[in-house]
Design a protein around this motif. Structure first.
Motif, mmCIF file in Angstrom:
data_model
loop_
_atom_site.group_PDB
_atom_site.id
_atom_site.type_symbol
_atom_site.label_atom_id
_atom_site.label_comp_id
_atom_site.label_asym_id
_atom_site.label_seq_id
_atom_site.Cartn_x
_atom_site.Cartn_y
_atom_site.Cartn_z
ATOM 1 N N GLU A 1 39.214 -10.373 -11.872
ATOM 2 C CA GLU A 1 39.483 -8.965 -12.166
ATOM 3 C C GLU A 1 40.276 -8.785 -13.453
ATOM 4 O O GLU A 1 40.045 -7.835 -14.205
ATOM 5 N N THR A 2 41.211 -9.691 -13.723
ATOM 6 C CA THR A 2 42.054 -9.544 -14.921
ATOM 7 C C THR A 2 41.221 -9.583 -16.196
ATOM 8 O O THR A 2 41.563 -8.933 -17.193
ATOM 9 N N LYS B 1 38.199 -6.262 -16.111
ATOM 10 C CA LYS B 1 38.635 -4.906 -16.461
ATOM 11 C C LYS B 1 38.764 -4.714 -17.967
ATOM 12 O O LYS B 1 38.835 -3.580 -18.444
ATOM 13 N N ARG B 2 38.791 -5.804 -18.723
ATOM 14 C CA ARG B 2 38.895 -5.698 -20.183
ATOM 15 C C ARG B 2 37.518 -5.674 -20.853
ATOM 16 O O ARG B 2 37.435 -5.559 -22.073
ATOM 17 N N GLU C 1 36.696 -15.988 -22.326
ATOM 18 C CA GLU C 1 38.157 -16.126 -22.244
ATOM 19 C C GLU C 1 38.776 -16.377 -23.611
ATOM 20 O O GLU C 1 39.821 -15.807 -23.948
ATOM 21 N N ASP D 1 41.526 -13.992 -25.310
ATOM 22 C CA ASP D 1 42.902 -14.430 -25.586
ATOM 23 C C ASP D 1 43.172 -14.588 -27.088
ATOM 24 O O ASP D 1 44.254 -15.025 -27.494
#
Length: 525
Positions: A378-379, A382-383, A488, A492
């Motif tokens: 989810e983290t 949502k982005r 990812e 990041d």
């Protein structure tokens, strides 16, 4: 210089068959019309059939600056899967004679450029001996010479890296069409067109097309059920044995990423078909070997549309002296000069907008992408804001998309797109996703986004990865973990647009592509 182009679908086909190759063909003919001293014509074959059984013959569809012709009553029907590895795909004397008569009647031709061999017996290439001064050029827009399904896509579910001596081909099509029925349907449609009742008319659109579509869907259900029963019996009968020697090029595996010109022995033992299926498997193996032999013996130039396609063709035995990469020229390339790379992938709020363009098809990676995004924690999810621009698919395809609503930061669906709507559609897109599960030669959607300075996340299959040449944005095909790792690193901040553009290639424009083609055409056969 006189150039005859060939493809199975007429590039002005009223039903718009032929896909991107037809668009490409129209662009090339238009571009060559501006080159002094070049005259062009176009021939199609495999779709035009008559109700009465008659010999193959060529008719004129349109006269003018670049005339169009159709070979009627070809011994095979097109596209390839409609006549899956039929014997006429290799040889059919009457069709070959009709082709030869047409070429001699309208010739001499300096170049015959085959944008495909579907719709003609491959043995027409041997006519090169009759016309030694004519340059034979073959473009590999798909993998037809090696795969009767044309896309190295097994059973509509997975990439085909080894046809196991033809055994896999015997079990490939979940619903194998009946060529005689297709020929009859084509003949009816052809007659309706000649009677001015063809595509675009009320009769054709409201009656003929729905009736034929319903008939095929019903037949497809029956054929799929039959295929599943037959496939289960074959799977039970298959006996796995070790291969005693390396495969010949015509039956070699497709390497995940191979050095150009290398051939690979199978990584796994080859399953042998039961005795009853062995002759059929051998016929598929002979088809591939014969196609490659004809190409090597008679084609002056074989043009791969990406380095990956060239690599695969070499693996299957196409001789390196014949083969070169020639990226297709695109009208979209002009956008390269009117757009600029963005300095960052991420928005100020830490989100990113991805875009998927094209078709809701399994081989294109749509189903994989939907499931990969659904598996994001989810983290991360949502982005991610997602735009899907594709015609609405079946219930499964739409359910996969709808399942992402509420999981991702935002989901937007556009029911298809056109060239005119691309600027608005892509205006706020940060990254395109081109995730083919098959060895997609070089998808047009990749060029459309790349040319507008939108970087691409791609799978490691097919030619799309060659546009950016950025390993940081390439993931292993059909691997959700690999896809998540790429995403990812973007989220990041480890991967930046500058890394993509450092080695990216500029898209090839139509003028420079046509210039390269003319240079190839003018080489001595």
């Amino acid at each position: 210089m006189r150039v005859l182009f060939y493809n199975w679908a007429d590039h002005r086909d009223p039903e718009q068959r032929g896909g991107g190759v037809s668009v490409y063909q129209r662009n090339i003919i238009k571009g060559l019309s501006k080159v002094d001293g070049v005259e062009t014509a176009f021939l199609s074959s495999g779709l035009a059939h008559t109700l009465l059984r008659r010999k193959p013959h060529v008719i004129t569809l349109e006269r003018g600056e670049s005339p169009r012709y159709a070979l009627v009553n070809s011994g095979l029907v097109a596209p390839s899967h409609a006549d899956f590895a039929g014997v006429a795909q290799l040889e059919h004397a009457e069709t070959e004679a009709a082709f030869a008569e047409f070429v001699e009647r309208t010739g001499p031709w300096d170049v015959i450029h085959f944008n495909n061999l579907e719709g003609l017996p491959a043995n027409v290439l041997s006519l090169k001996k009759r016309w030694p001064g004519t340059r034979f050029v073959l473009s590999l827009h798909n993998y037809y010479p090696f795969c009767p399904q044309v896309n190295l896509w097994f059973a509509e579910r997975e990439t085909c890296t080894d046809f196991h001596g033809g055994a896999s081909c015997t079990r490939c099509l979940p619903a194998q069409p009946e060529p005689r029925s297709i020929r009859a349907a084509y003949a009816i449609a052809w007659s309706l067109s000649r009677w001015r009742l063809g595509p675009g008319t009320g009769f054709y659109e409201r009656f003929f097309r729905p009736v034929m579509g319903a008939a095929w869907r019903g037949l497809r259900r029956v054929l799929r059920a039959r295929h599943m029963r037959r496939n289960a019996a074959l799977e039970t009968a298959l006996v796995t044995v070790a291969e005693p020697a390396a495969l010949s090029p015509a039956s070699a595996n497709v390497p995940p990423i191979a050095a150009a010109g290398t051939h690979h022995a199978p990584a796994e033992p080859r399953p042998q078909p039961p005795a009853a299926a062995a002759p059929l498997a051998a016929a598929f193996a002979r088809r591939r070997a014969r196609m490659v032999a004809l190409i090597n013996a008679h084609c002056d130039s074989v043009l791969a549309v990406s380095d990956r396609v060239r690599q695969i063709a070499l693996t299957y035995g196409v001789h390196t002296s014949r083969l070169s990469t020639l990226y297709i020229g695109s009208a979209e390339a002009g956008e390269w000069h009117y757009s600029q790379p963005r300095p960052a992938f991420l928005r100020a709020d830490g989100t990113i907008r991805l875009a998927y363009l094209g078709y809701m098809r399994r081989d294109k990676g749509y189903h994989f992408l939907m499931r990969a995004l659904a598996s994001l924690p989810e983290t991360l999810a949502k982005r991610v804001h997602l735009t899907v621009a594709a015609k609405s698919g079946d219930a499964e395809a739409m359910a996969l998309l709808n399942a992402l609503r509420g999981h991702l930061g935002a989901v937007q669906h556009k029911n298809g797109y056109t060239h005119d709507t691309l600027p608005t559609l892509l205006a706020d897109v940060d990254l395109g996703v081109v995730p083919p599960v098959w060895e997609d030669n070089l998808p047009q959607v990749a060029i459309e986004m790349h040319a507008r300075h939108i970087p691409l996340i791609t799978s490691d299959r097919g030619g799309a990865q060659e546009l950016g040449r950025c390993n940081d944005l390439v993931f292993r095909a059909d691997d959700s973990d690999s896809f998540r790792h790429v995403l990812e690193r973007i989220l990041d901040g480890s991967t930046l647009p500058a890394q993509y553009w450092a080695n990216a290639m500029a898209p090839v424009g139509l003028p420079e592509h046509i210039e390269a083609l003319v240079k190839i055409y003018r080489e001595t056969p």
